[in-house]
Scaffold this active site. Structure first.
Site, PDB file in Angstrom:
ATOM      1  N   LYS A   1       0.814  -1.219   0.000  1.00 32.70           N
ATOM      2  CA  LYS A   1       0.000   0.000   0.000  1.00 32.70           C
ATOM      3  C   LYS A   1       0.849   1.271   0.000  1.00 32.70           C
ATOM      4  O   LYS A   1       0.496   2.264  -0.649  1.00 32.70           O
ATOM      5  CB  LYS A   1      -0.957   0.010   1.192  1.00 32.70           C
ATOM      6  CG  LYS A   1      -0.299   0.191   2.541  1.00 32.70           C
ATOM      7  CD  LYS A   1      -1.309   0.255   3.656  1.00 32.70           C
ATOM      8  CE  LYS A   1      -0.641   0.456   5.005  1.00 32.70           C
ATOM      9  NZ  LYS A   1       0.131   1.695   5.084  1.00 32.70           N
TER      10      LYS A   1
ATOM     11  N   ASP B   1      -3.303   7.801   4.072  1.00 34.59           N
ATOM     12  CA  ASP B   1      -2.832   6.457   4.409  1.00 34.59           C
ATOM     13  C   ASP B   1      -3.585   5.934   5.635  1.00 34.59           C
ATOM     14  O   ASP B   1      -4.060   6.722   6.459  1.00 34.59           O
ATOM     15  CB  ASP B   1      -1.330   6.517   4.700  1.00 34.59           C
ATOM     16  CG  ASP B   1      -0.686   5.142   4.758  1.00 34.59           C
ATOM     17  OD1 ASP B   1      -1.312   4.171   4.312  1.00 34.59           O
ATOM     18  OD2 ASP B   1       0.449   5.050   5.265  1.00 34.59           O
TER      19      ASP B   1
END
Length: 730
Positions: free
Chosen positions: A39, A224
């Site tokens: 990610k 995030d």
């Protein structure tokens, strides 16, 4: 760099799903990034794509993370990708971005230019001072609980004035404290961490010009760990984005494990509802774990309802089956773990490749003692060793004071544990009196009068009387009963009971584990022991606390709670204590938070790269009493095709870990060579004090060899073989 070169650089090393997320059209996007799916790379490459390919100004992109480490990593990667300095980019944590914004607009935010930031310790000191000014005693209004209340209200976007007036005394008092705290901070130009976010949110919400400025500037907002956003963070992001900004949120609803900090996993679903044009991209290819480990994780997390849904997979090999081990007791469990770690080390695997994960920090004690006995280096990641924890040191100070009234160090700690209105100024006077008279602090306290110490003299007198009272009451008690009495009668139990936070629960669990430690220590002593049990235990605690914990750069086993393990990975993971009521914890079961506990287990499983051990015990010492345990429901929920039983539930018993070399099997029973005194596992034996029992385990060799026996009346106990004087039961 040509556009084609930039495309190759940004997309060349990515898989198809990652490429899709990075190169997607400029629209709202939620990226469901599974554990180990890359990610951070996707988030960084997306930002670089916007600048290098879409030709957006770097100043028009805002990237928000949760930790300074993640922000620094993102900046470093961006510099490599863009090959230009990234100092102008707004990349940082929620608090860092909020702080930057408030410095630029301090007047509009109602702050002085030189406003100061309060860290957690500074905030606690301020709360303590305010409680004193308001004549609210620390023992009734624990400062940490008060600070936690204030921070929680701010994270929900509530000022003191927003709280409703109520006739409830507790709620009214908390509102009064919050008002006093706000007034003091405003007067002194102080801003705590929660205030940074709240003030920045209010700045953008209530000032139309500033709101318009940032909405024009930040056309793209990248976030995030979106599953960890709290109410305030979510509202701030939505305010900044408005109707024109584009959100690119990366997160994993299956790894949302911080609801106790205010995180709300429902924000991921909420985003797709509020922004119906928001596309969802799933990153399901895992680059960390074997197919077997991922299959087990998928089968477990599939039990949760309301997931956005994804299934991890890997192009790698199947790997070894997960090993499930059922121990007799928690001590047996610890010995098994240490034995397997030593096996790995003997095969050339570094100690640092091994991690022991547990649900509560109190579980570390048994593991620590087993590692110390085996001479194996270890480190508590993100925490303290058991005997170094503040609440444990508080109890030990009381025990030492009972043992030796002239122990000045223990006296000073006991005076404030729990707080009893004896402040620093009074202690300074007491120290001077002790120094001038050449006597101990205890002796000086017995001589204190209202003329010399005012009201503090009464508090000192009550403390002295309490210590003497406990000493008299516990004169003939066992070590375990003495510890339990001290924790209760000193006021420490009641003090920590008032803190209902996760941290407070951890402290209470540590107190219970200390009782377990003292009760488990007693059987190691015999009537032939030359020193009394309390002295022996205090010496044991001092020596264990004095053992230096390995540093971050040293080769050592990593111990940590499951919450601390998020974001980390290890070749070999031991997930221990998988018992109903422990993991999942009884509190989460009672409060209906079972799905978050399951997510926590999922996080633990996916920390393992190559080997995973799931361990649990048939009995465990809880609240000082040996109790039978039921295997965790999570063990049943994992597809059994991915799991192998390390030891059958019945039949051949576990051959325990020993430093004395391999064990011999005689007629299906394991025995200890040389030092077993003719005993073997499963043998019925008799002890002069505890009566009849069954041999469960052995540990060590020579004079330090021990045997574990499960007695009918008193449960499982470890005894020194040299002194146990066990005989075959007739």
């Amino acid at each position: 760099m040509t556009p084609d070169d930039a495309r190759t650089l940004l997309l060349g090393a990515l898989n198809p799903a990652q490429q899709s997320a990075v190169s997607a059209p400029q629209a709202h996007r939620l990226v469901l990034a599974g554990a180990g799916s890359g990610k951070t790379r996707v988030l960084t490459h997306r930002l670089a794509w916007l600048v290098a390919i879409e030709r957006l100004s770097p100043q028009s992109v805002l990237a928000v993370t949760f930790t300074n480490k993640a922000a620094a990593e993102m900046r470093g990667r961006l510099e490599q990708l863009l090959r230009v300095p990234v100092s102008a980019l707004w990349v940082g944590t929620f608090h860092g971005i909020a702080h930057r914004m408030l410095r630029l607009h301090y007047k509009d935010a109602g702050l002085p230019q030189n406003f100061q930031i309060l860290d957690a310790d500074d905030q606690l000191r301020l709360v303590k001072r305010l409680l004193k000014n308001l004549d609210l005693p620390d023992d009734q209004w624990p400062p940490r609980a008060v600070a936690g209340f204030i921070n929680a209200r701010k994270e929900d976007g509530q000022r003191a004035g927003n709280l409703p007036e109520t006739a409830d005394f507790v709620a009214h008092t908390y509102r009064r404290i919050y008002q006093a705290y706000e007034a003091q901070c405003n007067q002194n130009g102080l801003v705590d961490f929660a205030e940074l976010l709240l003030r920045a949110y209010e700045l953008c919400r209530d000032n139309a010009d500033i709101q318009a400025h940032y909405r024009r500037r930040f056309r793209h907002i990248l976030v995030d760990e979106f599953q960890d956003t709290n109410h305030l963070q979510y509202q701030w992001l939505r305010t900044l984005a408005g109707d024109t900004g584009i959100l690119f949120a990366v997160g994993d609803d299956d790894q949302s494990i911080y609801s106790w900090r205010g995180a709300r996993v429902e924000h991921m679903l909420q985003l797709t509802r509020e922004l119906p044009q928001c596309d969802v991209v799933r990153l399901e290819q895992n680059y960390r774990s074997t197919a077997t480990i991922l299959g087990a994780a998928n089968s477990l997390i599939a039990r949760n309802q309301g997931r956005l849904g994804k299934e991890l997979w890997t192009a790698g090999n199947d790997g070894e089956l997960i090993q499930r081990f059922e121990a007799f007791t928690d001590l047996d469990e610890a010995e098994f773990v240490v034995h397997r770690i030593r096996d790995g080390m003997n095969s050339g695997r570094p100690l640092s490749h091994h991690a022991i994960l547990y649900r509560t920090s109190a579980q570390s004690r048994v593991m620590e003692e087993a590692l110390i006995r085996a001479g194996t280096q270890y480190r508590i990641y993100g925490g303290l060793r058991f005997f170094e924890r503040a609440e444990i040191k508080d109890v030990l100070a009381w025990l030492r004071l009972l043992h030796n009234r002239d122990d000045d160090v223990s006296f000073e700690r006991a005076v404030g544990a729990p707080p009893r209105g004896i402040g620093a100024t009074s202690l300074d006077k007491l120290r001077r009196a002790a120094h001038d008279g050449g006597i101990s602090l205890w002796q000086a306290a017995t001589q204190a009068t209202p003329a010399t110490l005012g009201r503090t003299a009464k508090a000192l007198g009550e403390l002295i009387a309490l210590v003497d009272q406990i000493a008299g009451k516990t004169r003939h008690e066992t070590l375990g009963a003495l510890t339990e009495t001290v924790i209760r009668d000193s006021g420490l139990r009641a003090h920590f009971d008032k803190d209902r936070s996760e941290q407070g629960e951890g402290r209470r669990e540590n107190l219970d584990e200390l009782i377990n430690a003292t009760r488990g220590f007693e059987p190691l002593l015999t009537d032939d022991t030359e020193i009394d049990p309390l002295t022996a235990f205090l010496t044991h605690a001092a020596l264990e606390a004095g053992e230096r914990q390995s540093g971050p750069g040293e080769d050592c086993v990593q111990l940590m709670t499951l919450h601390a393990a998020k974001g980390l990975e290890f070749p070999v993971v031991f997930l221990v204590g998988l018992e109903q009521g422990l993991f999942p914890s009884q509190r989460t079961i009672d409060e209906g938070h079972l799905e978050e506990e399951r997510r926590l287990c999922y996080v633990g499983i996916t920390r393992a790269r190559e080997q995973l051990y799931l361990t649990h015990s048939g009995s465990r010492r809880i609240h000082g009493v040996q109790q039978s345990c039921v295997p965790s429901q999570f063990l049943r929920e994992i597809d059994p095709s991915f799991v192998a039983e390390t030891r059958p539930r019945a039949g051949v018993l576990h051959a325990p870990a020993m430093r004395g070399g391999p064990q011999l099997l005689r007629g299906g029973a394991a025995v200890m060579p040389d030092a077993a005194h003719g005993l073997h596992i499963g043998m019925r034996v008799s002890h002069s004090k505890f009566g009849e029992g069954t041999v469960l385990n052995f540990d060590g060799e020579g004079p330090g060899a021990r045997v574990e026996v499960n007695f009918k009346r008193d449960g499982a106990k470890w005894l020194m073989l040299a002194y146990a004087k066990l005989h075959p039961a007739g």
